[in-house]
Design a protein around this motif. Sequence first.
Motif, PDB file in Angstrom:
ATOM      1  N   GLN A   1     -26.846  31.893 -42.473  1.00 58.45           N
ATOM      2  CA  GLN A   1     -25.402  31.705 -42.957  1.00 58.45           C
ATOM      3  C   GLN A   1     -24.447  32.581 -43.448  1.00 58.45           C
ATOM      4  O   GLN A   1     -23.319  32.380 -42.980  1.00 58.45           O
ATOM      5  CB  GLN A   1     -25.698  30.422 -43.732  1.00 58.45           C
ATOM      6  CG  GLN A   1     -26.432  29.041 -43.427  1.00 58.45           C
ATOM      7  CD  GLN A   1     -25.504  28.527 -42.196  1.00 58.45           C
ATOM      8  OE1 GLN A   1     -24.658  28.401 -42.412  1.00 58.45           O
ATOM      9  NE2 GLN A   1     -26.228  28.383 -41.268  1.00 58.45           N
ATOM     10  N   LYS A   2     -24.969  33.576 -44.127  1.00 57.22           N
ATOM     11  CA  LYS A   2     -24.190  34.551 -44.754  1.00 57.22           C
ATOM     12  C   LYS A   2     -23.474  35.253 -43.557  1.00 57.22           C
ATOM     13  O   LYS A   2     -22.425  35.927 -43.605  1.00 57.22           O
ATOM     14  CB  LYS A   2     -24.643  35.630 -45.784  1.00 57.22           C
ATOM     15  CG  LYS A   2     -26.022  36.306 -44.869  1.00 57.22           C
ATOM     16  CD  LYS A   2     -26.699  37.265 -46.293  1.00 57.22           C
ATOM     17  CE  LYS A   2     -27.879  38.028 -45.761  1.00 57.22           C
ATOM     18  NZ  LYS A   2     -29.034  37.200 -45.241  1.00 57.22           N
ATOM     19  N   ASN A   3     -24.064  35.590 -42.462  1.00 56.97           N
ATOM     20  CA  ASN A   3     -23.605  36.323 -41.251  1.00 56.97           C
ATOM     21  C   ASN A   3     -22.570  35.451 -40.689  1.00 56.97           C
ATOM     22  O   ASN A   3     -21.391  35.838 -40.223  1.00 56.97           O
ATOM     23  CB  ASN A   3     -24.624  36.688 -40.264  1.00 56.97           C
ATOM     24  CG  ASN A   3     -25.901  37.393 -40.883  1.00 56.97           C
ATOM     25  OD1 ASN A   3     -25.421  38.428 -41.807  1.00 56.97           O
ATOM     26  ND2 ASN A   3     -26.833  37.259 -40.168  1.00 56.97           N
ATOM     27  N   VAL A   4     -22.804  34.089 -40.581  1.00 54.46           N
ATOM     28  CA  VAL A   4     -21.723  33.061 -39.930  1.00 54.46           C
ATOM     29  C   VAL A   4     -20.491  33.177 -40.917  1.00 54.46           C
ATOM     30  O   VAL A   4     -19.446  33.338 -40.288  1.00 54.46           O
ATOM     31  CB  VAL A   4     -22.597  31.668 -40.041  1.00 54.46           C
ATOM     32  CG1 VAL A   4     -21.377  30.752 -39.531  1.00 54.46           C
ATOM     33  CG2 VAL A   4     -23.651  31.790 -39.048  1.00 54.46           C
ATOM     34  N   GLN A   5     -20.739  32.952 -42.212  1.00 53.09           N
ATOM     35  CA  GLN A   5     -19.534  33.108 -43.035  1.00 53.09           C
ATOM     36  C   GLN A   5     -18.493  34.271 -42.897  1.00 53.09           C
ATOM     37  O   GLN A   5     -17.278  34.374 -42.850  1.00 53.09           O
ATOM     38  CB  GLN A   5     -20.067  32.911 -44.530  1.00 53.09           C
ATOM     39  CG  GLN A   5     -20.278  31.545 -44.867  1.00 53.09           C
ATOM     40  CD  GLN A   5     -20.906  31.225 -46.147  1.00 53.09           C
ATOM     41  OE1 GLN A   5     -20.576  32.181 -47.122  1.00 53.09           O
ATOM     42  NE2 GLN A   5     -21.567  30.154 -46.309  1.00 53.09           N
TER      43      GLN A   5
ATOM     44  N   TYR B   1     -25.684  25.046 -36.423  1.00 49.31           N
ATOM     45  CA  TYR B   1     -24.275  25.419 -36.325  1.00 49.31           C
ATOM     46  C   TYR B   1     -24.320  26.930 -36.381  1.00 49.31           C
ATOM     47  O   TYR B   1     -25.166  27.606 -36.781  1.00 49.31           O
ATOM     48  CB  TYR B   1     -23.789  24.942 -37.437  1.00 49.31           C
ATOM     49  CG  TYR B   1     -23.329  23.302 -37.227  1.00 49.31           C
ATOM     50  CD1 TYR B   1     -22.100  23.035 -36.769  1.00 49.31           C
ATOM     51  CD2 TYR B   1     -24.031  22.266 -37.543  1.00 49.31           C
ATOM     52  CE1 TYR B   1     -21.664  21.729 -36.626  1.00 49.31           C
ATOM     53  CE2 TYR B   1     -23.855  21.129 -37.169  1.00 49.31           C
ATOM     54  CZ  TYR B   1     -22.629  20.823 -36.671  1.00 49.31           C
ATOM     55  OH  TYR B   1     -22.224  19.317 -36.653  1.00 49.31           O
ATOM     56  N   GLY B   2     -23.368  27.343 -35.427  1.00 50.78           N
ATOM     57  CA  GLY B   2     -23.147  28.831 -35.574  1.00 50.78           C
ATOM     58  C   GLY B   2     -21.813  29.243 -35.132  1.00 50.78           C
ATOM     59  O   GLY B   2     -21.033  28.503 -34.901  1.00 50.78           O
ATOM     60  N   VAL B   3     -21.690  30.533 -34.677  1.00 53.78           N
ATOM     61  CA  VAL B   3     -20.326  31.055 -34.403  1.00 53.78           C
ATOM     62  C   VAL B   3     -20.227  30.804 -32.902  1.00 53.78           C
ATOM     63  O   VAL B   3     -21.041  31.080 -32.028  1.00 53.78           O
ATOM     64  CB  VAL B   3     -19.916  32.554 -34.866  1.00 53.78           C
ATOM     65  CG1 VAL B   3     -19.769  32.355 -36.381  1.00 53.78           C
ATOM     66  CG2 VAL B   3     -20.720  33.319 -34.144  1.00 53.78           C
ATOM     67  N   LYS B   4     -18.724  30.354 -32.615  1.00 56.10           N
ATOM     68  CA  LYS B   4     -18.228  30.290 -31.269  1.00 56.10           C
ATOM     69  C   LYS B   4     -16.901  31.100 -31.267  1.00 56.10           C
ATOM     70  O   LYS B   4     -16.531  31.362 -32.324  1.00 56.10           O
ATOM     71  CB  LYS B   4     -18.244  29.051 -30.632  1.00 56.10           C
ATOM     72  CG  LYS B   4     -20.114  28.334 -30.509  1.00 56.10           C
ATOM     73  CD  LYS B   4     -20.031  27.457 -29.572  1.00 56.10           C
ATOM     74  CE  LYS B   4     -21.298  26.788 -29.466  1.00 56.10           C
ATOM     75  NZ  LYS B   4     -21.866  25.974 -28.526  1.00 56.10           N
ATOM     76  N   VAL B   5     -16.234  31.151 -30.102  1.00 56.10           N
ATOM     77  CA  VAL B   5     -14.834  31.737 -30.116  1.00 56.10           C
ATOM     78  C   VAL B   5     -14.070  30.672 -29.447  1.00 56.10           C
ATOM     79  O   VAL B   5     -14.482  30.151 -28.310  1.00 56.10           O
ATOM     80  CB  VAL B   5     -14.723  33.115 -29.797  1.00 56.10           C
ATOM     81  CG1 VAL B   5     -15.436  34.271 -30.639  1.00 56.10           C
ATOM     82  CG2 VAL B   5     -14.970  33.528 -28.325  1.00 56.10           C
TER      83      VAL B   5
END
Lengths: 99, 383
Positions: A11-15, A92-96
């Motif tokens: 999560q910290k990487n995502v934030q 959940y995670g990152v997309k662009v």
Amino acid sequence: MYSPVKLWRNQKNVQALLGKTGVIVSWTVVRVPPEGFSNQAPYPVVVVDLEDKKRMSVQMVDWEPKHCRIGQRVRVILRRISETSSEGIIPYGVKVKPI
Amino acid sequence: MNISVTGIGITKFGELWGVSPRSMAHEACEAALVDAGLDPSDIDCLIIANMLSGMLGAQEHLGAFFSEELDFFHIPSYKVEGACASGGLAVHTAINSLLGGEYTRVMVLGIEKMTDHKPELVSSALMGAGTNEERLSGLTFPGAYAILAKAHMERYKTTEEQLASVAVKNHYHASLNPKAQFHSLLTVEKVMHSACVADPLRLLDCSPISDGAAAVILQNTENGKRKTEVQIIASQVATDTLGVAQRKSLTTLKATEVAAQKAYRQAHILPKDIQVAEVHDCFTIAEILAMEDLGFFEKGKAAPALVRGETTLGSKQLVVNTSGGLKGCGHPVGATGVKQIVEITQQLRGSAGKRQVNGARIGLTHNVGGSGGTCVVHILKGI
């Protein structure tokens, strides 16, 4: 497939990534997806140079064919990653998305 | 380095639904023993090259599994894994253990059983070779190489037709190889009309999912022991970032460059001294990258040369992927790097039949793991 502990640790990487902008340096459109991604295909996966020079592979969402080009600017957002089984955690995670 | 290839064996590559991994291992290893004129008791160590037995077949502990199956009881035996470079890495490990002096003869068995399983499952298992970031992005193996292809096309004006020509050449070579998965000839048009898997790569730009096994027996020929006709004169491994995105260049596999340069230095030769090469064409773009990064062509010059037929059988110059490569011969991932040694050994012995490169004296193998995280280069010399 997804370990809840691993996702929590991540999560910290995502934030740290959310809201960053970057530029596409190469891309593809995945038409034969791996497990869990079939309801999203076809979808672009792009290599992005972020503003802090970090380079990452990431899925692009909210896209049109005109956005699949080297030089396209994008912003990092939070999205559900993929489908899981009924008992599994929703990852959940990152997309662009293009900007 | 005094390392000889004394025995080679290989199964048919393809969709071998009626054949078990045990049967494939028997066929390849027994052929290698017969070729070398040896008994199982002559083998000091058995090294297995495999990537997916755990993820697909729920079977690990392959050293004991295959040493029992082959009646090589009690000898040291273990698995070496480096994704699609497992075969090359296992050969490198065998060479180092021979050079260490503990063993005289080591057998390497490269083996993979992939077609028992659903394509989505195989696709996900193969992505075990990539990064978590890549898996979360929904990237596939063809996708990773497609990203390299797009970057290469942008920088060097490489075209989809040029990529297709790699598949056409390698299917032609495969049509001359009885062990190859495909014996069908392709045309550029046929490749261009196949379904898109990950832009710009189409189905016929991709190596297939395959079953197969290959075995080699390597021997330390120091101290005046009998030298055979094929020697390994260089064995080098290099690594790079696991993921595609973390690399400075998307148009070069740095691990290939580093391993190749070290191998040429070790063998005291130049790229131009090589007559035949087996390179890692998991996707058509991969062969173009390999031709450049191995030093055979300047960046951007490999694809036009390939289209002109300069690397096709019959050319007076370096001939590439006489086995049919991964594209035409098939790509049982753990077996591929060992198969490359088998093919080059046949070429240097002059026993490659219809696909023989006349007068081949020095050959090279190039085996890549993942999207370039590992690269293994071997150089072999005939007498």
